[in-house]
Design a protein around this motif. Structure first.
Motif, PDB file in Angstrom:
ATOM      1  N   PHE A  29      21.884  32.371 -35.102  1.00 16.89           N
ATOM      2  CA  PHE A  29      22.466  33.486 -34.369  1.00 16.89           C
ATOM      3  C   PHE A  29      23.905  33.153 -34.016  1.00 16.89           C
ATOM      4  O   PHE A  29      24.188  32.076 -33.514  1.00 16.89           O
ATOM      5  CB  PHE A  29      21.681  33.751 -33.076  1.00 16.89           C
ATOM      6  CG  PHE A  29      22.307  34.790 -32.198  1.00 16.89           C
ATOM      7  CD1 PHE A  29      22.229  36.122 -32.529  1.00 16.89           C
ATOM      8  CD2 PHE A  29      22.973  34.436 -31.048  1.00 16.89           C
ATOM      9  CE1 PHE A  29      22.805  37.095 -31.724  1.00 16.89           C
ATOM     10  CE2 PHE A  29      23.547  35.390 -30.238  1.00 16.89           C
ATOM     11  CZ  PHE A  29      23.456  36.723 -30.575  1.00 16.89           C
ATOM     12  N   SER A  83      27.011  35.088 -31.940  1.00 19.81           N
ATOM     13  CA  SER A  83      27.373  36.266 -31.154  1.00 19.81           C
ATOM     14  C   SER A  83      28.869  36.503 -31.209  1.00 19.81           C
ATOM     15  O   SER A  83      29.640  35.656 -31.640  1.00 19.81           O
ATOM     16  CB  SER A  83      26.940  36.094 -29.701  1.00 19.81           C
ATOM     17  OG  SER A  83      27.723  35.102 -29.074  1.00 19.81           O
ATOM     18  N   GLY A 141      24.338  43.878 -24.285  1.00 22.73           N
ATOM     19  CA  GLY A 141      23.804  43.885 -25.640  1.00 22.73           C
ATOM     20  C   GLY A 141      23.527  42.487 -26.158  1.00 22.73           C
ATOM     21  O   GLY A 141      22.510  42.252 -26.828  1.00 22.73           O
ATOM     22  N   THR A 142      24.412  41.549 -25.853  1.00 21.62           N
ATOM     23  CA  THR A 142      24.217  40.163 -26.281  1.00 21.62           C
ATOM     24  C   THR A 142      22.987  39.568 -25.605  1.00 21.62           C
ATOM     25  O   THR A 142      22.180  38.901 -26.249  1.00 21.62           O
ATOM     26  CB  THR A 142      25.454  39.308 -25.959  1.00 21.62           C
ATOM     27  OG1 THR A 142      26.599  39.897 -26.571  1.00 21.62           O
ATOM     28  CG2 THR A 142      25.289  37.892 -26.447  1.00 21.62           C
ATOM     29  N   GLU A 144      20.397  41.203 -24.470  1.00 23.02           N
ATOM     30  CA  GLU A 144      19.219  41.838 -25.055  1.00 23.02           C
ATOM     31  C   GLU A 144      18.922  41.279 -26.450  1.00 23.02           C
ATOM     32  O   GLU A 144      17.765  41.053 -26.805  1.00 23.02           O
ATOM     33  CB  GLU A 144      19.415  43.349 -25.118  1.00 23.02           C
ATOM     34  CG  GLU A 144      19.402  43.997 -23.747  1.00 23.02           C
ATOM     35  CD  GLU A 144      19.779  45.461 -23.772  1.00 23.02           C
ATOM     36  OE1 GLU A 144      20.354  45.928 -24.779  1.00 23.02           O
ATOM     37  OE2 GLU A 144      19.502  46.144 -22.769  1.00 23.02           O
ATOM     38  N   GLU A 145      19.962  41.061 -27.244  1.00 22.85           N
ATOM     39  CA  GLU A 145      19.776  40.553 -28.596  1.00 22.85           C
ATOM     40  C   GLU A 145      19.201  39.142 -28.591  1.00 22.85           C
ATOM     41  O   GLU A 145      18.279  38.829 -29.356  1.00 22.85           O
ATOM     42  CB  GLU A 145      21.107  40.581 -29.350  1.00 22.85           C
ATOM     43  CG  GLU A 145      20.980  40.272 -30.812  1.00 22.85           C
ATOM     44  CD  GLU A 145      22.298  40.424 -31.564  1.00 22.85           C
ATOM     45  OE1 GLU A 145      22.290  40.162 -32.777  1.00 22.85           O
ATOM     46  OE2 GLU A 145      23.324  40.783 -30.948  1.00 22.85           O
ATOM     47  N   ILE A 146      19.725  38.288 -27.737  1.00 26.30           N
ATOM     48  CA  ILE A 146      19.217  36.916 -27.646  1.00 26.30           C
ATOM     49  C   ILE A 146      17.766  36.925 -27.181  1.00 26.30           C
ATOM     50  O   ILE A 146      16.915  36.203 -27.708  1.00 26.30           O
ATOM     51  CB  ILE A 146      20.100  36.057 -26.717  1.00 26.30           C
ATOM     52  CG1 ILE A 146      21.472  35.845 -27.348  1.00 26.30           C
ATOM     53  CG2 ILE A 146      19.425  34.725 -26.404  1.00 26.30           C
ATOM     54  CD1 ILE A 146      22.485  35.207 -26.427  1.00 26.30           C
ATOM     55  N   ALA A 202      15.585  39.283 -27.612  1.00 27.42           N
ATOM     56  CA  ALA A 202      14.750  39.767 -28.716  1.00 27.42           C
ATOM     57  C   ALA A 202      14.546  38.675 -29.767  1.00 27.42           C
ATOM     58  O   ALA A 202      13.430  38.503 -30.278  1.00 27.42           O
ATOM     59  CB  ALA A 202      15.388  41.002 -29.338  1.00 27.42           C
ATOM     60  N   LEU A 203      15.604  37.924 -30.082  1.00 25.38           N
ATOM     61  CA  LEU A 203      15.484  36.843 -31.061  1.00 25.38           C
ATOM     62  C   LEU A 203      14.516  35.757 -30.595  1.00 25.38           C
ATOM     63  O   LEU A 203      13.833  35.131 -31.405  1.00 25.38           O
ATOM     64  CB  LEU A 203      16.848  36.223 -31.347  1.00 25.38           C
ATOM     65  CG  LEU A 203      17.790  37.064 -32.202  1.00 25.38           C
ATOM     66  CD1 LEU A 203      19.176  36.447 -32.236  1.00 25.38           C
ATOM     67  CD2 LEU A 203      17.242  37.192 -33.619  1.00 25.38           C
ATOM     68  N   ARG A 205      13.362  39.498 -20.189  1.00 27.73           N
ATOM     69  CA  ARG A 205      14.599  40.197 -20.548  1.00 27.73           C
ATOM     70  C   ARG A 205      15.153  40.946 -19.349  1.00 27.73           C
ATOM     71  O   ARG A 205      16.343  40.885 -19.060  1.00 27.73           O
ATOM     72  CB  ARG A 205      14.344  41.173 -21.702  1.00 27.73           C
ATOM     73  CG  ARG A 205      15.643  41.838 -22.172  1.00 27.73           C
ATOM     74  CD  ARG A 205      15.422  43.103 -22.951  1.00 27.73           C
ATOM     75  NE  ARG A 205      14.849  44.093 -22.061  1.00 27.73           N
ATOM     76  CZ  ARG A 205      13.877  44.928 -22.383  1.00 27.73           C
ATOM     77  NH1 ARG A 205      13.337  44.904 -23.565  1.00 27.73           N
ATOM     78  NH2 ARG A 205      13.423  45.786 -21.507  1.00 27.73           N
TER      79      ARG A 205
END
Length: 87
Positions: free
Chosen positions: A35, A37, A44-45, A47-49, A51-52, A60
């Motif tokens: 990943f 960023s 958003g970052t 949330e993305e982390i 989710a990963l 979250r």
């Protein structure tokens, strides 16, 4: 140069070479990251982390609440001048 000084200099060179070669595995190679960023930290970052990492929703949400609390905090006005930091 005495024998002791010569041995010390060689030892320093050996240590420098070991570190340069990452003999002890202290390196974090860029090509192994799964990943990458963008610069800075955004919702958003976060949330993305999350989710990963396949985190549960409550984790979250906790991270997002913590991020929001960080944004609400004023920059300290004591100590060094931190106004140049762009979070």
């Amino acid at each position: 140069m005495s024998q002791t000084e010569s041995a010390a200099k060689q030892s320093q060179q050996d240590v420098a070479q070991d570190l340069a070669d990452y003999k002890f595995g202290w390196a974090d190679r860029d090509d192994q990251y799964s990943f990458t960023s963008q610069r800075g930290l955004t919702r958003g970052t976060v949330e993305e982390i999350s989710a990963l990492k396949d985190e549960p929703e409550w984790m979250r949400d906790l991270r997002l609440r913590s991020y929001d609390a960080f944004l609400r905090r004023p920059m300290p006005n004591w100590g060094s001048d931190l106004s140049g930091i762009d979070f």
